[in-house]
Design an enzyme around this catalytic site. Structure first.
Site, PDB file in Angstrom:
ATOM      1  N   SER A 152       0.847  -1.184   0.000  1.00 41.12           N
ATOM      2  CA  SER A 152       0.000   0.000   0.000  1.00 41.12           C
ATOM      3  C   SER A 152       0.886   1.238   0.000  1.00 41.12           C
ATOM      4  CB  SER A 152      -0.873  -0.002   1.255  1.00 41.12           C
ATOM      5  OG  SER A 152      -1.432   1.287   1.448  1.00 41.12           O
ATOM      6  N   TYR A 165      -0.742  -0.861   9.908  1.00 43.96           N
ATOM      7  CA  TYR A 165      -1.013  -1.242   8.518  1.00 43.96           C
ATOM      8  C   TYR A 165       0.189  -0.913   7.619  1.00 43.96           C
ATOM      9  CZ  TYR A 165      -3.601  -1.183   4.058  1.00 43.96           C
ATOM     10  OH  TYR A 165      -4.027  -1.392   2.771  1.00 43.96           O
ATOM     11  N   LYS A 169       2.301  -3.625   5.608  1.00 44.95           N
ATOM     12  CA  LYS A 169       2.335  -3.586   4.144  1.00 44.95           C
ATOM     13  C   LYS A 169       3.770  -3.482   3.627  1.00 44.95           C
ATOM     14  CE  LYS A 169      -1.768  -4.133   2.602  1.00 44.95           C
ATOM     15  NZ  LYS A 169      -2.091  -5.496   2.147  1.00 44.95           N
TER      16      LYS A 169
HETATM   17  N1  LIG Z   1      -8.659  -0.191  -1.717  1.00 43.60           N
HETATM   18  C1  LIG Z   1      -7.501   0.440  -1.713  1.00 43.60           C
HETATM   19  O1  LIG Z   1      -7.383   1.607  -2.157  1.00 43.60           O
HETATM   20  C2  LIG Z   1      -6.276  -0.251  -1.210  1.00 43.60           C
HETATM   21  C3  LIG Z   1      -5.090   0.481  -1.142  1.00 43.60           C
HETATM   22  C4  LIG Z   1      -3.930  -0.142  -0.735  1.00 43.60           C
HETATM   23  C5  LIG Z   1      -3.962  -1.485  -0.395  1.00 43.60           C
HETATM   24  N2  LIG Z   1      -5.140  -2.174  -0.418  1.00 43.60           N
HETATM   25  C6  LIG Z   1      -5.114  -3.593  -0.055  1.00 43.60           C
HETATM   26  O2  LIG Z   1      -5.809  -4.333  -1.036  1.00 43.60           O
HETATM   27  C7  LIG Z   1      -6.344  -5.519  -0.443  1.00 43.60           C
HETATM   28  C8  LIG Z   1      -7.828  -5.637  -0.770  1.00 43.60           C
HETATM   29  O3  LIG Z   1      -8.521  -4.586  -0.119  1.00 43.60           O
HETATM   30  P1  LIG Z   1      -9.942  -4.007  -0.579  1.00 43.60           P
HETATM   31  O4  LIG Z   1      -9.764  -2.564  -0.643  1.00 43.60           O
HETATM   32  O5  LIG Z   1     -10.436  -4.763  -1.753  1.00 43.60           O
HETATM   33  O6  LIG Z   1     -10.804  -4.324   0.740  1.00 43.60           O
HETATM   34  P2  LIG Z   1     -12.138  -5.208   0.993  1.00 43.60           P
HETATM   35  O7  LIG Z   1     -12.468  -5.062   2.436  1.00 43.60           O
HETATM   36  O8  LIG Z   1     -13.171  -4.865  -0.007  1.00 43.60           O
HETATM   37  O9  LIG Z   1     -11.627  -6.678   0.689  1.00 43.60           O
HETATM   38  C9  LIG Z   1     -10.782  -7.383   1.569  1.00 43.60           C
HETATM   39  C10 LIG Z   1     -11.328  -8.784   1.720  1.00 43.60           C
HETATM   40  O10 LIG Z   1     -10.422  -9.537   2.543  1.00 43.60           O
HETATM   41  C11 LIG Z   1     -11.202 -10.400   3.358  1.00 43.60           C
HETATM   42  N3  LIG Z   1     -10.453 -10.799   4.548  1.00 43.60           N
HETATM   43  C12 LIG Z   1     -10.125 -10.022   5.606  1.00 43.60           C
HETATM   44  N4  LIG Z   1      -9.470 -10.749   6.523  1.00 43.60           N
HETATM   45  C13 LIG Z   1      -9.382 -12.020   6.027  1.00 43.60           C
HETATM   46  C14 LIG Z   1      -8.800 -13.208   6.517  1.00 43.60           C
HETATM   47  N5  LIG Z   1      -8.202 -13.263   7.721  1.00 43.60           N
HETATM   48  N6  LIG Z   1      -8.863 -14.319   5.743  1.00 43.60           N
HETATM   49  C15 LIG Z   1      -9.478 -14.287   4.534  1.00 43.60           C
HETATM   50  N7  LIG Z   1     -10.075 -13.184   4.041  1.00 43.60           N
HETATM   51  C16 LIG Z   1     -10.015 -12.055   4.773  1.00 43.60           C
HETATM   52  C17 LIG Z   1     -12.427  -9.560   3.723  1.00 43.60           C
HETATM   53  O11 LIG Z   1     -13.504 -10.376   4.139  1.00 43.60           O
HETATM   54  C18 LIG Z   1     -12.694  -8.810   2.426  1.00 43.60           C
HETATM   55  O12 LIG Z   1     -13.652  -9.463   1.607  1.00 43.60           O
HETATM   56  C19 LIG Z   1      -6.033  -5.416   1.042  1.00 43.60           C
HETATM   57  O13 LIG Z   1      -4.848  -6.134   1.323  1.00 43.60           O
HETATM   58  C20 LIG Z   1      -5.794  -3.938   1.252  1.00 43.60           C
HETATM   59  O14 LIG Z   1      -4.990  -3.686   2.368  1.00 43.60           O
HETATM   60  C21 LIG Z   1      -6.290  -1.585  -0.824  1.00 43.60           C
END
Ligand SMILES: NC(=O)c1ccc[n+]([C@@H]2O[C@H](COP(=O)([O-])OP(=O)(O)OC[C@H]3O[C@@H](n4cnc5c(N)ncnc54)[C@H](O)[C@@H]3O)[C@@H](O)[C@H]2O)c1
Length: 305
Positions: A152, A165, A169
């Site tokens: 991230s 976080y 990351k």
């Molecule tokens: N959305 C962004 O802008 C952004 C930015 C940087 C990094 N990220 C990273 O991208 C990834 C996806 O995030 P997102 O934004 O789609 O969020 P989201 O909450 O929509 O999706 C994350 C999914 O992970 C699942 N999850 C959480 N803990 C879990 C576990 N212990 N075992 C199995 N599944 C689990 C949740 O149920 C959820 O469905 C994450 O790692 C997040 O940190 C997202």
């Protein structure tokens, strides 16, 4: 030529929503058989629900693809084993792992509890280890594997209130840097995505119209390319989302190499601080040994002389 995953099997963790769901749908559309893993808890890591993973599998199957759900938490070693086993039991192989599952527990550092720290590390760091550790022997044995880890901008550049976080990351970068070397001989490519997208995780910090516009689908092409056989690169950090695709890198500046002739003191460092800190002519590195470049060059010159 179209990128195809025909005959390949992918595990996508946290694929019940957001980015993971979008990766799973595109991989399945391109012929991959997909294990849709999702614990189904809330964004802070509480609770569990089978519905999100089931729903994404139903979507894939309705579109003519192949998928099975898995409801294990990535945060336990046993969960990681079960996720990989789900791929092998159902489809007989495993080619791709996208470590995407994630939670947030944002709070300023002076208010951060041990639980806030441990829960975030359990999902992002232990969760990535748990799945990959079980996939790794499969990749080595078949001399093929494609991995995408998820970092991230919070970890690469910093974000107030995300010490847990951001640190978790950035651990992905350390893991990638080692696995890119350990996997090279076995045709296992390990890259990292730094996404930005409007999802459940970002809807607390983004205004609604931004959440709506920054669709996860803008990130998908970078991840799908990086897990394809066409991708021959390893060890890269790619930022994608909001209409951008770019590489980010940890680079090493040229600095100064005074050699071992004379010990320097803090005043010398102070006097040379600007040159030491300059990133002009900086390069990305491949391994730690390169940090000894100047010393090794000096030794080689001495040997020749
Ligand atoms: N959305 C962004 O802008 C952004 C930015 C940087 C990094 N990220 C990273 O991208 C990834 C996806 O995030 P997102 O934004 O789609 O969020 P989201 O909450 O929509 O999706 C994350 C999914 O992970 C699942 N999850 C959480 N803990 C879990 C576990 N212990 N075992 C199995 N599944 C689990 C949740 O149920 C959820 O469905 C994450 O790692 C997040 O940190 C997202």
């Amino acid at each position: 030529m179209a990128i195809s995953f025909e005959g390949q099997v992918a595990v996508v963790t946290g694929a019940g929503a957001g980015l993971g769901r979008a990766y799973a749908l595109d991989l399945a559309r391109r012929g991959a058989k997909v294990v849709v893993n999702d614990l189904g808890g809330d964004p802070h890591g509480q609770g569990a629900d089978a519905a999100p993973a089931r729903k994404v599998c139903d979507e894939i199957i309705a579109a003519g693809g192949t998928a099975v759900p898995n409801f294990d938490s990535v945060a336990t070693y046993e969960g990681g084993y079960n996720i990989v086993k789900t791929a092998l039991d159902n489809f007989g192989r495993l080619d791709i792992v996208i470590c995407n599952a994630g939670i947030l527990r944002d709070v300023a550092f002076h208010n951060m509890s041990e639980e806030d720290w441990d829960k975030v590390f359990a999902v992002h760091v232990k969760g990535t280890f748990s799945v990959l550790r079980h996939a790794w022997p499969v990749f080595r044995q078949q001399a093929y594997g494609r991995v995408v880890l998820t970092t991230s901008s919070s970890g690469i550049y910093g974000q107030f209130g995300q010490a847990n976080y951001g640190a978790a990351k950035t651990a992905m970068l350390g893991l990638m840097n080692v696995l890119k070397q350990e996997g090279a001989k076995y045709n296992v490519m390990v890259n990292t995505i730094a996404p930005v997208a409007g999802t459940r995780l970002t809807q607390t910090v983004m205004p609604p119209e931004m959440v709506e516009r920054l669709k996860p689908e803008y990130v998908v092409p970078a991840v799908v390319y990086m897990v394809s056989k066409e991708c021959q690169d390893s060890g890269l950090i790619i930022e994608a989302g909001a209409g951008n695709f770019n590489r980010a890198a940890i680079v090493k500046g040229p600095g100064i190499q005074p050699g071992l002739g004379e010990l320097k003191d803090a005043e010398w460092v102070q006097a040379n601080w600007e040159k030491i800190c300059s990133l002009e002519g900086a390069e990305p590195m491949w391994r730690t040994g390169q940090t000894l470049k100047a010393y090794l060059a000096e030794k080689a010159a001495q040997k020749q002389g």
